[in-house]
Motif scaffolding. Structure first.
Motif, PDB file in Angstrom:
ATOM      1  N   THR A  83      13.356  26.283-101.893  1.00 11.35           N
ATOM      2  CA  THR A  83      11.989  26.711-102.150  1.00 11.35           C
ATOM      3  C   THR A  83      11.059  25.985-101.188  1.00 11.35           C
ATOM      4  OG1 THR A  83      12.380  27.164-104.489  1.00 11.35           O
ATOM      5  CG2 THR A  83      10.111  26.768-103.826  1.00 11.35           C
ATOM      6  N   TYR A 123      13.249  21.662-103.470  1.00 17.88           N
ATOM      7  CA  TYR A 123      11.998  22.345-103.815  1.00 17.88           C
ATOM      8  C   TYR A 123      10.845  21.547-103.225  1.00 17.88           C
ATOM      9  CZ  TYR A 123       8.253  24.253-106.862  1.00 17.88           C
ATOM     10  OH  TYR A 123       7.104  24.837-107.348  1.00 17.88           O
ATOM     11  N   GLU A 144       6.528  21.927-102.576  1.00 19.85           N
ATOM     12  CA  GLU A 144       5.287  22.686-102.755  1.00 19.85           C
ATOM     13  C   GLU A 144       4.131  21.791-102.335  1.00 19.85           C
ATOM     14  OE1 GLU A 144       2.528  24.583-106.332  1.00 19.85           O
ATOM     15  OE2 GLU A 144       4.629  24.110-106.712  1.00 19.85           O
ATOM     16  N   SER A 177      -0.843  18.740-104.212  1.00 21.96           N
ATOM     17  CA  SER A 177      -1.934  19.487-103.581  1.00 21.96           C
ATOM     18  C   SER A 177      -3.070  18.542-103.261  1.00 21.96           C
ATOM     19  CB  SER A 177      -2.419  20.622-104.493  1.00 21.96           C
ATOM     20  OG  SER A 177      -2.852  20.116-105.743  1.00 21.96           O
ATOM     21  N   ILE A 213       7.095  26.041-100.133  1.00 20.31           N
ATOM     22  CA  ILE A 213       5.730  26.504-100.361  1.00 20.31           C
ATOM     23  C   ILE A 213       4.794  25.585 -99.594  1.00 20.31           C
ATOM     24  CG2 ILE A 213       3.933  26.960-102.064  1.00 20.31           C
ATOM     25  CD1 ILE A 213       6.144  27.273-104.164  1.00 20.31           C
ATOM     26  N   ARG A 245       0.122  22.192-101.170  1.00 19.83           N
ATOM     27  CA  ARG A 245      -0.992  23.128-101.068  1.00 19.83           C
ATOM     28  C   ARG A 245      -2.264  22.395-100.636  1.00 19.83           C
ATOM     29  NH1 ARG A 245       0.395  28.019-103.421  1.00 19.83           N
ATOM     30  NH2 ARG A 245       2.134  27.973-104.911  1.00 19.83           N
ATOM     31  N   ALA A 272       5.980  18.566-105.702  1.00 21.63           N
ATOM     32  CA  ALA A 272       4.834  19.481-105.725  1.00 21.63           C
ATOM     33  C   ALA A 272       3.560  18.658-105.716  1.00 21.63           C
ATOM     34  CB  ALA A 272       4.877  20.378-106.952  1.00 21.63           C
TER      35      ALA A 272
END
Length: 539
Positions: free
Chosen positions: A210, A186, A188, A165, A212, A190, A163
């Protein structure tokens, strides 16, 4: 006292609503501690007090340090590197600031590094990407600086969760043709620029459940290989891009799957689909609920049109349905209240939906958010909405307790039964054709924070019972036909802006300039003399 339990090996008081400063414990005495679980409490204080205390032990045994979801501040001390046995470090959702010390390179056994949702800044130490045992790396929503490339991830062969960003001073550059050294379950990412197309390296991630990829400036239509990948996905979010094209008629999602992502995951069974804030057009595909494992569907802020497909009635597990800000037409189906019995959030705002509000919606006893605003709804407000009292026992983290029926063509009176919604936080009925009086028992809505009844045809006085709603912070009763004095007790004393009450011809009292006091004798005599003059003139 915890400080006296010097032989303690595991301390697990996570999700216990504990509050107070974390410095109350003499951490340096707990040298046998292996697992410390304090996640999701209300602890405050400087995180360095915990790290320095535990790192002072001559032979530290700590393997799990879980402090995520508190109110901790301060910075990581250099002594973090002394916790050489640490396998899991989780401090997300705090207010921890400063930079990550370079001593983190000494945590060679680290498997989970969760630093997301804090206030960390500066460059990420290169040594993080030399921690070859890492399986989960969460870095999203901080104030990082610098640039990451695919070469930084070259040694993370064990990585399963990622994850991250981007920001004004931080970017991630990954070639579309890159072949990652890991197989994620997973991902993520952003606010990172992918270009116009979704990166094709995603095709190599055969175990992904997952996905994203939000705020990535993707404008091309979704390639067929991603829709094929949906058969393995449980969570798909592509929100806040510029993706166009039609949604496919056939999307195969897995029937059910159980997974966790440490503190980041609050979902268990079911499928999550978020395609909001894009440029999708056409109708909603009839296959979204086949199989019926979908429990979160968000398609808002697109260009979708047409009526809602009957196949949505197969979504027996659906908790959230958000199709707002599209061009959906037709009426609200009767089967909503008969088939979607698990629904907790229903948002259909800013569409072209007409017809009446079906009373079957009142059967959705778990409903906490009902937003039907900015449509073409007619008829009256169903009195049975007052039966939605089940919401006061629900505690889902994404609910806000709201009913918004504003900007429609609803008429008739506000049903008194709606005052039975004692836990409702927001009620917005503005910009309709409602008439009659404000329900006298409105004061029983003791949790109400926002009330907007403006731009209707309401008459009568403001009920005195409303002064007992001490939680009320926003009130708008303007542009009606209300009369009498404005109450001044309790919370009403804080509504000092005349715009909350303006354009009610018979309303008087502060904050309006219209005085409620009766005319004085001299003024009465003058009025009588003027009346006599008028009579003589008529004669």
């Amino acid at each position: 006292m915890v400080s006296n339990a010097t032989t303690l090996e595991t301390l697990d008081i996570a999700i216990s609503n504990i509050e107070g400063p974390i410095s109350n414990v003499e951490w340096g005495k707990l040298c046998n501690l292996q697992d410390l679980y304090l996640t999701q409490n209300k602890l405050n204080g400087d995180i360095s007090r915990v790290v320095e205390g535990l790192s002072n032990c001559s032979n530290t045994t700590l393997e799990f340090l879980g402090l995520a979801g508190n109110r901790l501040t301060g910075q990581f001390p250099y002594s973090l590197g002394h916790l050489k046995n640490l396998r899991i470090l989780s401090i997300s959702f705090n207010q921890i600031s400063g930079t990550i010390p370079t001593s983190i390179e000494q945590l060679s056994r680290l498997e989970i590094l969760d630093l997301g949702q804090s206030q960390l800044k500066g460059a990420l130490p290169e040594s993080i990407f030399n921690l070859t045992e890492l399986t989960q790396l969460f870095l999203a929503t901080n104030d990082w600086e610098g640039n990451l490339s695919q070469n930084d991830f070259a040694r993370l062969h064990q990585l399963k969760f990622l994850a991250i960003s981007c920001g004004e001073r931080f970017s991630v550059n990954l070639s579309s043709e890159w072949i990652p050294p890991f197989s994620l379950t997973y991902i993520e990412i952003r606010k990172c620029a992918f270009g116009t197309k979704l990166p094709t390296w995603l095709k190599t991630q055969k175990q992904l459940h997952t996905n994203i990829l939000s705020n990535g400036s993707v404008s091309d239509s979704i390639p067929p290989w991603l829709w094929t990948m949906c058969s393995q996905l449980q969570f798909l979010e592509l929100s806040d891009n510029e993706i166009g094209g039609n949604l496919p008629r056939l999307v195969n999602f897995p029937s059910s799957q159980i997974w966790t992502a440490d503190f980041y995951s609050s979902y268990s069974d079911g499928v999550v689909v978020d395609l909001s804030s894009n440029s999708f057009h056409g109708g909603i595909p009839p296959s979204l609920c086949s199989p019926p494992s979908l429990f979160w569907l968000r398609l808002s802020r697109n260009n979708l049109f047409g009526e809602l497909p009957k196949s949505l009635s197969n979504c027996k597990s659906l908790l959230t349905l958000d199709i707002g800000e599209n061009k959906i037409s037709g009426t609200i189906p009767e089967w909503f209240g008969e088939s979607l019995l698990s629904l907790q959030k229903l948002s259909m705002t800013e569409n072209m939906i007409g017809g009446h509000i079906p009373p079957t919606l009142c059967q959705l006893f778990g409903l906490q958010i009902l937003d039907l605003s900015h449509n073409n709804l007619t008829g009256s407000i169903p009195s049975c909405l007052g039966n939605l009292r089940g919401n006061k026992d629900m505690t889902y983290t994404f609910t806000l307790d709201l009913i918004d029926l504003s900007f429609n063509n609803l008429h008739g009176e506000i049903p008194n039964e709606i005052t039975g919604l004692s836990s409702l936080g927001t009620l917005n009925l503005s910009w309709n054709q409602l008439s009659g009086r404000i329900p006298e028992d409105l004061g029983s809505m003791q949790q109400l924070e926002t009330l907007d009844l403006s731009s209707n045809h309401l008459s009568g006085s403001i009920p005195l019972s409303m002064t007992s709603i001490t939680t009320l912070s926003y009130l708008n009763l303007s542009y009606n036909n209300l009369g009498g004095p404005i109450p001044s007790k309790n919370q009403f004393g804080t509504f000092t802006n005349p715009s909350s009450f303006e354009c009610n011809p018979e309303l008087c009292g502060k904050p309006l300039i219209t005085d409620c006091s009766p005319p004085r004798k001299r003024d009465l005599k003058k009025i009588e003399e003027e009346d006599d003059d008028d009579e003589r003139l008529w004669f």
